[in-house]
Design an enzyme around this catalytic site. Structure first.
Site, short mmCIF file in Angstrom:
data_model
loop_
_atom_site.label_atom_id
_atom_site.label_comp_id
_atom_site.label_asym_id
_atom_site.label_seq_id
_atom_site.Cartn_x
_atom_site.Cartn_y
_atom_site.Cartn_z
N LYS A 1 0.81 -1.22 0.00
CA LYS A 1 0.00 0.00 0.00
C LYS A 1 0.85 1.27 0.00
O LYS A 1 0.38 2.33 -0.39
CB LYS A 1 -0.98 -0.03 1.16
CG LYS A 1 -2.02 -1.12 0.95
CD LYS A 1 -3.12 -1.11 1.97
CE LYS A 1 -4.19 -2.13 1.64
NZ LYS A 1 -3.76 -3.53 1.91
C1 LIG Z 1 -4.45 -4.58 1.48
C2 LIG Z 1 -3.69 -5.82 1.30
C3 LIG Z 1 -4.11 -6.82 0.43
C4 LIG Z 1 -5.41 -6.72 -0.35
O1 LIG Z 1 -5.40 -5.66 -1.26
P1 LIG Z 1 -6.78 -5.10 -1.85
O2 LIG Z 1 -6.39 -3.94 -2.67
O3 LIG Z 1 -7.62 -4.72 -0.66
O4 LIG Z 1 -7.38 -6.21 -2.60
C5 LIG Z 1 -3.31 -7.94 0.27
N1 LIG Z 1 -2.17 -8.08 0.97
C6 LIG Z 1 -1.74 -7.16 1.83
C7 LIG Z 1 -0.48 -7.39 2.58
C8 LIG Z 1 -2.47 -5.99 2.02
O5 LIG Z 1 -2.04 -5.07 2.86
#
Ligand SMILES: *Cc1c(COP(=O)(O)O)cnc(C)c1O
Length: 454
Positions: free
Chosen positions: A107
């Site tokens: 993210k």
């Molecule tokens: C947020 C997250 C996901 C999922 O991503 P989305 O965009 O919500 O589908 C998968 N793995 C990790 C480590 C995350 O932080």
């Protein structure tokens, strides 16, 4: 590029207006008015930052080139490698490492950019915002690291109390900057998300306090995530690829869907879930119905309602009217069913597999035994799905550094993963966090007391 809502009630927004709106004021999600296509040859040799610039430019025409370059430069200078998202190959499997930012999860790729974009836009417009978001773990810390210390911004992040990993909790709550407020809600992630949605739907409150979102519903996040699909494809040397994506809110994989629609040769997107399998049921059986959220080893995928799903519905049906009907139906029945040609169309874009806890642990173990490389539990769901698919030429998105989930790694392979210094040091820091009831009113009161007022 102009932007509009998936529900038809908002149209003709510029990129910056779309960014500041977050959730569309008619309750829908914001999408570009058309999907640009790309010239792959012109992009294939670019560095990550150059590629980001070229892709952003297709969607952004209200930021001058020099400023946009500056924002990209600043946002990705916090990563520990110039490649930003290196593609590695282990035992024939491509792994796209998306965890080289300050909070060790994917993210950061979007939220480092969002933080700088906020500061830039607010300065330009002589205004301020109060960012409000819900997190199942990683979004919160990544948003906080994106916005901490930025001027004219306060950030309020809700997380489910005691339901995020200890490292995630430490990352969020040890930030000392006075503009950061961590609210631990006595409830689940979906409760947190529901509170945020309710508050954003109170337009009077939203406008009075300049509320803004950084959740995966913000279009600017999707945009930032499109870049690494291109980057990985070019580095793989393959002609056509599959991407396997560990999925929660359908944000990351939706960025992949956009890349595909823009002309990147993606055969299909492999959608990996954990036991919280609403999206797995959607792709395989046309059954998009909510169940209970189960706590798993991959907490960032512990969701039942996927907040970005509406964007895909929009492209699936190509009709704002239909999206509105479906979302109304979903909020009444907590269930949507699809079949026939529509389901066929879904399966042209996606295939899906679910990794239960045992699959997750076994995948971490077998991958480690084969390669000596430790994958985190989210990444393991994607690697498991890639194996299940039987396809070659799969690029697995690695969404978090294993050190964020040490207990799961210990369970799988008997040892703790090596800990980067930045994570080890968190334990010695002071915590800043407020526990609140699962109550919209209580959260609203807290915000009113701790606002940024410009
Ligand atoms: C947020 C997250 C996901 C999922 O991503 P989305 O965009 O919500 O589908 C998968 N793995 C990790 C480590 C995350 O932080």
């Amino acid at each position: 590029m102009r932007y509009k809502s998936t529900r038809g009630g908002v149209g003709d927004l510029s990129f910056i207006d779309a960014f500041l709106m977050g959730l569309a004021t008619d309750g829908g999600l914001i999408v570009p008015c058309h999907i640009p296509s790309v010239d792959l040859d012109a992009l294939k040799d670019l560095s990550y930052k150059e590629l980001a610039f070229e892709i952003f430019k297709l969607f952004v025409d209200d930021i001058p080139d020099g400023d946009l370059k500056g924002l990209i430069e600043k946002s990705y200078s916090t990563f520990d490698t110039d490649q930003i998202t290196p593609l590695v190959r282990r035992d024939g499997v491509f792994v796209l490492e998306l965890f080289h930012g300050p909070t060790f999860a994917f993210k950061d790729v979007a939220l480092q950019f969002l933080g700088n974009l906020f500061e830039y836009v607010l300065k330009k417009r002589h205004t301020y915002v109060n960012v409000l978001g819900a997190t199942s773990g990683d979004t919160g810390s990544a948003a906080i690291y994106g916005l901490k210390g930025k001027e004219n911004v306060n950030i309020f992040i809700l997380h489910p109390h005691n339901k995020v990993s200890p490292v995630q909790e430490l990352q969020m709550t040890t930030v000392e900057d006075g503009n950061v407020f961590n609210l631990a809600v006595e409830g689940t992630f979906d409760d947190c998300q529901a509170i945020v949605k309710t508050i954003f739907n109170d337009l009077e409150f939203k406008e009075r306090y300049h509320l803004a979102a950084v959740n995966s519903i913000n279009w600017a996040r999707i945009l930032a995530q499109i870049v690494y699909y291109f980057y990985a494809y070019f580095r793989s040397g393959l002609d056509e690829v599959y991407f396997s994506v560990p999925t929660g809110n359908f944000g990351d994989i939706f960025a992949g869907y956009m890349a595909k629609r823009m002309g990147l040769p993606i055969k299909r997107l492999i959608l990996a879930t954990n036991s919280n399998d609403i999206l797995y049921r959607f792709v395989n059986f046309g059954d998009y119905s909510t169940g209970e959220v189960v706590k798993t080893l991959s907490p960032s995928m512990d969701i039942q309602v996927a907040s970005n799903f509406e964007r895909y519905l929009y492209y699936l049906f190509g009709s704002e009217e239909r999206v509105k009907q479906l979302m109304d139906e979903f909020s009444r029945k907590k269930k949507l069913s699809f079949d026939g040609d529509i389901l066929k169309k879904v399966r042209e874009d996606f295939e899906s597999y679910k990794a239960d806890e045992e699959n997750t642990l076994n995948t971490i173990k077998s991958f480690y035994e084969k390669t000596g490389y430790i994958i985190d539990p989210h990444t393991a769901a994607g690697v498991f799905a890639a194996e299940q698919s039987g396809h070659e030429d799969v690029i697995c998105l690695s969404t978090a550094h294993p050190a964020k989930f040490p207990e799961a790694i210990k369970m799988a392979i008997g040892i703790y993963p090596p800990q980067p210094e930045a994570i080890a040091n968190l334990k010695n820091k002071k915590k800043r966090m407020w526990v609140v009831d699962n109550s919209v009113e209580e959260v609203k009161n807290f915000i009113e007391k701790n606002l940024e007022k410009g």
